[in-house]
Design an enzyme around this catalytic site. Structure first.
Site, short mmCIF file in Angstrom:
data_model
loop_
_atom_site.label_atom_id
_atom_site.label_comp_id
_atom_site.label_asym_id
_atom_site.label_seq_id
_atom_site.Cartn_x
_atom_site.Cartn_y
_atom_site.Cartn_z
N ARG A 39 0.82 -1.22 0.00
CA ARG A 39 0.00 0.00 0.00
C ARG A 39 0.86 1.27 0.00
O ARG A 39 0.47 2.28 -0.56
CB ARG A 39 -0.95 -0.01 1.20
CG ARG A 39 -2.13 -0.95 0.99
CD ARG A 39 -3.05 -1.02 2.19
NE ARG A 39 -4.30 -1.69 1.86
CZ ARG A 39 -5.24 -2.01 2.74
NH1 ARG A 39 -5.08 -1.72 4.02
NH2 ARG A 39 -6.36 -2.59 2.34
N LYS A 200 -17.62 -19.62 2.10
CA LYS A 200 -19.03 -19.65 2.49
C LYS A 200 -19.95 -18.87 1.58
O LYS A 200 -19.64 -17.76 1.15
CB LYS A 200 -19.17 -19.05 3.90
CG LYS A 200 -18.55 -19.94 4.97
CD LYS A 200 -18.80 -19.34 6.32
CE LYS A 200 -18.33 -20.28 7.42
NZ LYS A 200 -18.50 -19.65 8.73
N GLY A 357 -10.25 -9.52 0.13
CA GLY A 357 -9.80 -10.60 1.00
C GLY A 357 -8.59 -11.37 0.51
O GLY A 357 -7.53 -10.81 0.27
C1 3PG Z 1 -8.56 -2.32 5.27
O1 3PG Z 1 -7.42 -2.68 5.53
O2 3PG Z 1 -9.45 -3.10 4.87
C2 3PG Z 1 -8.87 -0.87 5.38
O3 3PG Z 1 -7.74 -0.16 5.79
C3 3PG Z 1 -10.05 -0.61 6.28
O4 3PG Z 1 -9.75 -0.99 7.59
P1 3PG Z 1 -10.94 -1.30 8.61
O5 3PG Z 1 -11.59 -2.56 8.12
O6 3PG Z 1 -10.31 -1.42 9.95
O7 3PG Z 1 -11.90 -0.13 8.51
#
Ligand code: 3PG
Ligand code: MG
Length: 407
Positions: A39, A200, A357
């Protein structure tokens, strides 16, 4: 304005102005060391481009979920160092994102210089989308930029409330992500295929329901395929499957038929007795899954038909692995399909967009992370987009009350 009608920061004059940039530098860390800088590497060109245009750049981000407490484990200081190395330029660090410590840094920058402020989530006002907190944040700049698509599913002070207090724009990474997703889902070249995998059905109901109304082929793999196979009366042995989601899976199939979306389910599976690396495995047709075995990947015939679908399509959207790709050799179909998609992309035959994911990890393991048209590093935001939801952080940039109109 661009095709998706978001105000583009590079169409604004930023020379000599302090630009407050919301980034997603929520990176994996271990004992204060950044363990995956993806990132940071992806965000650095945004900063460099603003520097080049003579802006004073102030970077905002969250890290982890400290829930309004100042927990040093979640300090962004190591991330500021990593960004500094990536840019090969000093990055000043403000030990708070609001108040005196922040303003001492943000108000003394020279054009072309860069600062980062401490974790937004050290303050409760961030997640509460608190206007007073957003007002304090806004004191650190003249112009606001959201360059964090992956945080835009959150209506937080730094993605939502702040846009009503300052001229607000989209940054280049956010624009690239929205454009890629729009091309794949909302305005695609047809036919369009979606590959959806993962464990799932129950966590992806909204995605499946939305996708069948948008795509021409829905290829289902992973554990969730077993639930669909069970709908057709197949005995899935010891495979992961969700009896409670049978009705949902059935509804998805009905919706698909209504929208002329062809659902492509596996017709053979790689099954094993143990969920372990190199566990002895065999290929079984879906009509003869041994009762003591579990499916850990889709089989070669299923892979071949999935590749055949991609060869007929112009656009592919991918979320979720087809098998237990983390353990050998059950990533075979995921990797082979990813490589086929990458080959079609290189040949100019397929636009490929993936994310959410495990997907980036699976495509990375397949060696195709940079061979897709676009690979999103967003988790929740990518999934909510696939569900057809409006993301508050994006809506805030387009909404009429955005202060952008008042410049
Ligand atoms: C992530 O890594 O999915 C984003 O930075 C958002 O983070 P969060 O799910 O803690 O809001
Ligand atoms: Mg998340």
């Amino acid at each position: 304005m661009n095709a998706i009608a978001l105000p583009d920061i590079f169409e604004a004059d930023v020379a000599g102005r302090t630009v407050l940039v919301r980034a997603d530098l929520n990176v994996p860390m271990h004992h204060g060391v950044v363990t995956d800088a993806t990132r940071i590497i992806r965000f650095a060109p945004t900063v460099a481009a603003l520097q080049q245009r003579g802006a004073k750049v102030v970077v905002l981000s969250h890290l982890g979920r400290p829930k309004g407490t100042h927990n040093p484990v979640h300090s962004l200081a190591p991330v500021a160092n990593a960004l500094s190395q990536e840019l090969d330029t000093p990055v000043r660090f403000g030990s708070d994102c609001v108040g005196g410590a922040a303003e001492a840094v943000s108000r003394t920058l020279e054009p072309g210089s860069v600062a980062m402020l401490e974790n937004l989530r050290f303050h409760e006002g961030e997640e509460a989308n608190d206007r007073a907190f957003a007002y304090l944040l806004s004191a650190n700049g003249d112009i606001f930029v959201n360059d964090a698509f992956s945080c835009s599913h959150r209506a937080h002070a730094s993605t939502d409330a702040i846009t009503r207090l300052m001229p607000s724009y989209a940054g280049p990474s956010l624009l690239a992500e929205v454009e890629a997703l729009t091309l794949a889902l909302d305005d695609p070249d047809r036919p369009v295929a979606a590959v959806v995998g993962g464990a799932k059905v129950s966590t992806k109901i909204d995605i499946l329901t939305h996708l069948v109304s948008k795509v021409d082929f829905l290829i289902i793999g992973g554990g969730m395929a077993n639930t669909f196979l069970a709908v057709f009366g197949h005995d899935v042995g010891r495979s992961l499957y969700e009896p409670d989601a049978l009705a949902t899976a059935r509804r998805v199939l009905v919706q698909a038929q209504k929208h002329n979306c062809e659902v492509v389910l596996p017709n053979d599976l790689v099954v094993a007795r143990d969920f372990a690396a190199n566990a002895p495995s065999e290929v079984a047709p879906i009509s003869a899954i041994p009762s003591d075995a579990m499916a850990l990947d889709i089989g070669p015939a299923s892979l071949e038909s999935a590749i055949g679908v991609l060869e007929r399509c112009r656009t592919l959207l991918w979320n979720g692995p087809l098998g237990a790709f983390e353990i050998e050799p059950f990533g075979r179909a995921t990797f082979a399909l990813a490589q086929a998609a990458a080959g079609l992309t290189a040949a100019g035959r397929l636009l490929t967009v993936a994310g959410g994911g495990d997907t980036a990890a699976a495509l990375g393991a397949a060696g195709v992370a940079d061979r897709f048209t676009y690979l999103s590093t967003a988790g929740g935001a990518f999934l909510e987009w696939l569900e057809g939801k409006q993301l508050p952080g994006i809506a805030a940039l387009t909404s009429p009350e955005s202060a952008m109109e008042n410049i």
